[in-house]
Design a protein around this motif. Structure first.
Motif, PDB file in Angstrom:
ATOM      1  N   PHE A   1     -47.344 108.588 -50.556  1.00  0.00           N
ATOM      2  CA  PHE A   1     -47.183 109.607 -51.590  1.00  0.00           C
ATOM      3  C   PHE A   1     -48.043 109.284 -52.807  1.00  0.00           C
ATOM      4  CE2 PHE A   1     -45.059 111.035 -55.471  1.00  0.00           C
ATOM      5  CZ  PHE A   1     -45.063 112.408 -55.259  1.00  0.00           C
ATOM      6  N   ILE A   2     -48.055 108.033 -53.227  1.00  0.00           N
ATOM      7  CA  ILE A   2     -48.867 107.621 -54.373  1.00  0.00           C
ATOM      8  C   ILE A   2     -50.352 107.784 -54.060  1.00  0.00           C
ATOM      9  CG2 ILE A   2     -49.536 105.630 -55.781  1.00  0.00           C
ATOM     10  CD1 ILE A   2     -46.600 104.692 -55.537  1.00  0.00           C
ATOM     11  N   PHE A   3     -50.761 107.372 -52.870  1.00  0.00           N
ATOM     12  CA  PHE A   3     -52.174 107.497 -52.486  1.00  0.00           C
ATOM     13  C   PHE A   3     -52.622 108.946 -52.515  1.00  0.00           C
ATOM     14  CE2 PHE A   3     -55.363 108.307 -49.201  1.00  0.00           C
ATOM     15  CZ  PHE A   3     -56.364 107.435 -49.597  1.00  0.00           C
ATOM     16  N   TRP A   4     -51.868 109.854 -51.863  1.00  0.00           N
ATOM     17  CA  TRP A   4     -52.266 111.260 -51.818  1.00  0.00           C
ATOM     18  C   TRP A   4     -52.141 111.922 -53.187  1.00  0.00           C
ATOM     19  CZ3 TRP A   4     -55.493 112.595 -48.459  1.00  0.00           C
ATOM     20  CH2 TRP A   4     -55.460 112.084 -47.160  1.00  0.00           C
ATOM     21  N   SER A   5     -51.231 111.449 -54.040  1.00  0.00           N
ATOM     22  CA  SER A   5     -51.145 111.977 -55.407  1.00  0.00           C
ATOM     23  C   SER A   5     -52.395 111.632 -56.203  1.00  0.00           C
ATOM     24  CB  SER A   5     -49.915 111.424 -56.123  1.00  0.00           C
ATOM     25  OG  SER A   5     -48.747 111.835 -55.475  1.00  0.00           O
ATOM     26  N   VAL A   6     -52.852 110.397 -56.063  1.00  0.00           N
ATOM     27  CA  VAL A   6     -54.074 109.982 -56.763  1.00  0.00           C
ATOM     28  C   VAL A   6     -55.279 110.755 -56.234  1.00  0.00           C
ATOM     29  CG1 VAL A   6     -55.655 108.042 -57.118  1.00  0.00           C
ATOM     30  CG2 VAL A   6     -53.199 107.720 -57.409  1.00  0.00           C
ATOM     31  N   VAL A   7     -55.369 110.932 -54.924  1.00  0.00           N
ATOM     32  CA  VAL A   7     -56.479 111.704 -54.342  1.00  0.00           C
ATOM     33  C   VAL A   7     -56.453 113.138 -54.846  1.00  0.00           C
ATOM     34  CG1 VAL A   7     -57.380 112.657 -52.178  1.00  0.00           C
ATOM     35  CG2 VAL A   7     -56.726 110.258 -52.301  1.00  0.00           C
ATOM     36  N   PHE A   8     -55.261 113.760 -54.875  1.00  0.00           N
ATOM     37  CA  PHE A   8     -55.132 115.130 -55.369  1.00  0.00           C
ATOM     38  C   PHE A   8     -55.513 115.214 -56.845  1.00  0.00           C
ATOM     39  CE2 PHE A   8     -52.568 118.451 -57.387  1.00  0.00           C
ATOM     40  CZ  PHE A   8     -53.082 119.550 -56.729  1.00  0.00           C
ATOM     41  N   LEU A   9     -55.077 114.231 -57.647  1.00  0.00           N
ATOM     42  CA  LEU A   9     -55.403 114.219 -59.068  1.00  0.00           C
ATOM     43  C   LEU A   9     -56.911 114.116 -59.280  1.00  0.00           C
ATOM     44  CD1 LEU A   9     -54.411 114.030 -62.043  1.00  0.00           C
ATOM     45  CD2 LEU A   9     -54.493 111.554 -61.736  1.00  0.00           C
ATOM     46  N   LEU A  10     -57.567 113.223 -58.568  1.00  0.00           N
ATOM     47  CA  LEU A  10     -59.015 113.064 -58.718  1.00  0.00           C
ATOM     48  C   LEU A  10     -59.775 114.311 -58.267  1.00  0.00           C
ATOM     49  CD1 LEU A  10     -59.476 109.352 -57.603  1.00  0.00           C
ATOM     50  CD2 LEU A  10     -59.528 110.275 -59.918  1.00  0.00           C
ATOM     51  N   CYS A  11     -59.347 114.914 -57.165  1.00  0.00           N
ATOM     52  CA  CYS A  11     -59.997 116.151 -56.709  1.00  0.00           C
ATOM     53  C   CYS A  11     -59.781 117.282 -57.698  1.00  0.00           C
ATOM     54  CB  CYS A  11     -59.486 116.541 -55.330  1.00  0.00           C
ATOM     55  SG  CYS A  11     -60.060 115.444 -54.031  1.00  0.00           S
ATOM     56  N   SER A  12     -58.603 117.374 -58.276  1.00  0.00           N
ATOM     57  CA  SER A  12     -58.321 118.412 -59.264  1.00  0.00           C
ATOM     58  C   SER A  12     -59.175 118.226 -60.508  1.00  0.00           C
ATOM     59  CB  SER A  12     -56.849 118.390 -59.657  1.00  0.00           C
ATOM     60  OG  SER A  12     -56.052 118.624 -58.541  1.00  0.00           O
ATOM     61  N   LEU A  13     -59.268 117.000 -60.996  1.00  0.00           N
ATOM     62  CA  LEU A  13     -60.096 116.737 -62.178  1.00  0.00           C
ATOM     63  C   LEU A  13     -61.562 117.032 -61.903  1.00  0.00           C
ATOM     64  CD1 LEU A  13     -58.464 113.452 -63.511  1.00  0.00           C
ATOM     65  CD2 LEU A  13     -58.337 115.729 -64.518  1.00  0.00           C
ATOM     66  N   LEU A  14     -62.033 116.695 -60.727  1.00  0.00           N
ATOM     67  CA  LEU A  14     -63.418 116.990 -60.370  1.00  0.00           C
ATOM     68  C   LEU A  14     -63.662 118.491 -60.315  1.00  0.00           C
ATOM     69  CD1 LEU A  14     -66.182 115.893 -59.406  1.00  0.00           C
ATOM     70  CD2 LEU A  14     -65.309 116.165 -57.091  1.00  0.00           C
ATOM     71  N   THR A  15     -62.735 119.234 -59.738  1.00  0.00           N
ATOM     72  CA  THR A  15     -62.874 120.686 -59.649  1.00  0.00           C
ATOM     73  C   THR A  15     -62.877 121.320 -61.031  1.00  0.00           C
ATOM     74  OG1 THR A  15     -61.753 120.662 -57.522  1.00  0.00           O
ATOM     75  CG2 THR A  15     -61.859 122.776 -58.673  1.00  0.00           C
ATOM     76  N   ILE A  16     -61.976 120.884 -61.906  1.00  0.00           N
ATOM     77  CA  ILE A  16     -61.924 121.418 -63.264  1.00  0.00           C
ATOM     78  C   ILE A  16     -63.208 121.109 -64.012  1.00  0.00           C
ATOM     79  CG2 ILE A  16     -60.765 121.149 -65.493  1.00  0.00           C
ATOM     80  CD1 ILE A  16     -58.155 120.804 -63.879  1.00  0.00           C
TER      81      ILE A  16
END
Length: 124
Positions: A43-58
């Motif tokens: 859960f922590i790993f996929w949360s960090v991946v989602f956060l980084l992808c979201s920041l990159l997209t923004i």
């Protein structure tokens, strides 16, 4: 295994995109050993991946158009040796549109604040 089976190629775009995402998830889990994590670690790993992808997209959505305009105007300068009327008009048009948008938002907010103040005065 779902990833190795052959699926019909007449799937719609949403189904193909979902299949592509599942394939990427599988590749990431195998490459980085995520399948061996506990559920909390996963859960922590996929949360960090989602956060980084979201920041990159923004960041891409917010800053890429401005950066591309800057690069185009520099390329125009290097090729033609002067300021481009086309590129400067595009940049000026974007600045005018931005100023119009911010001024209309400010006017709308001022009108709403005035209306709220009038309502409060009537209530008192």
């Amino acid at each position: 295994m779902e990833y190795l089976t052959k699926q019909p190629e007449n799937l719609n775009a949403v189904q193909r995109f979902g299949r592509w995402l599942r394939l990427k998830q599988y590749q990431i889990e195998v490459t980085f050993g995520v399948y061996m994590f506990t559920s909390a670690e996963r859960f922590i790993f996929w949360s960090v991946v989602f956060l980084l992808c979201s920041l990159l997209t923004i960041a891409v959505v917010l800053y890429l158009p401005q950066h591309l305009l800057f690069i185009i105007s520099r390329a125009w300068f290097y090729v033609n040796g002067g300021d481009s009327s086309v590129a400067s008009n595009v940049v000026a048009g974007n600045k005018d549109a931005l100023s119009l948008a911010t001024s209309s938002i400010a006017k709308t907010m001022a009108a709403a604040a005035t209306e709220t103040a009038e309502y409060m005065n009537r209530e008192l």
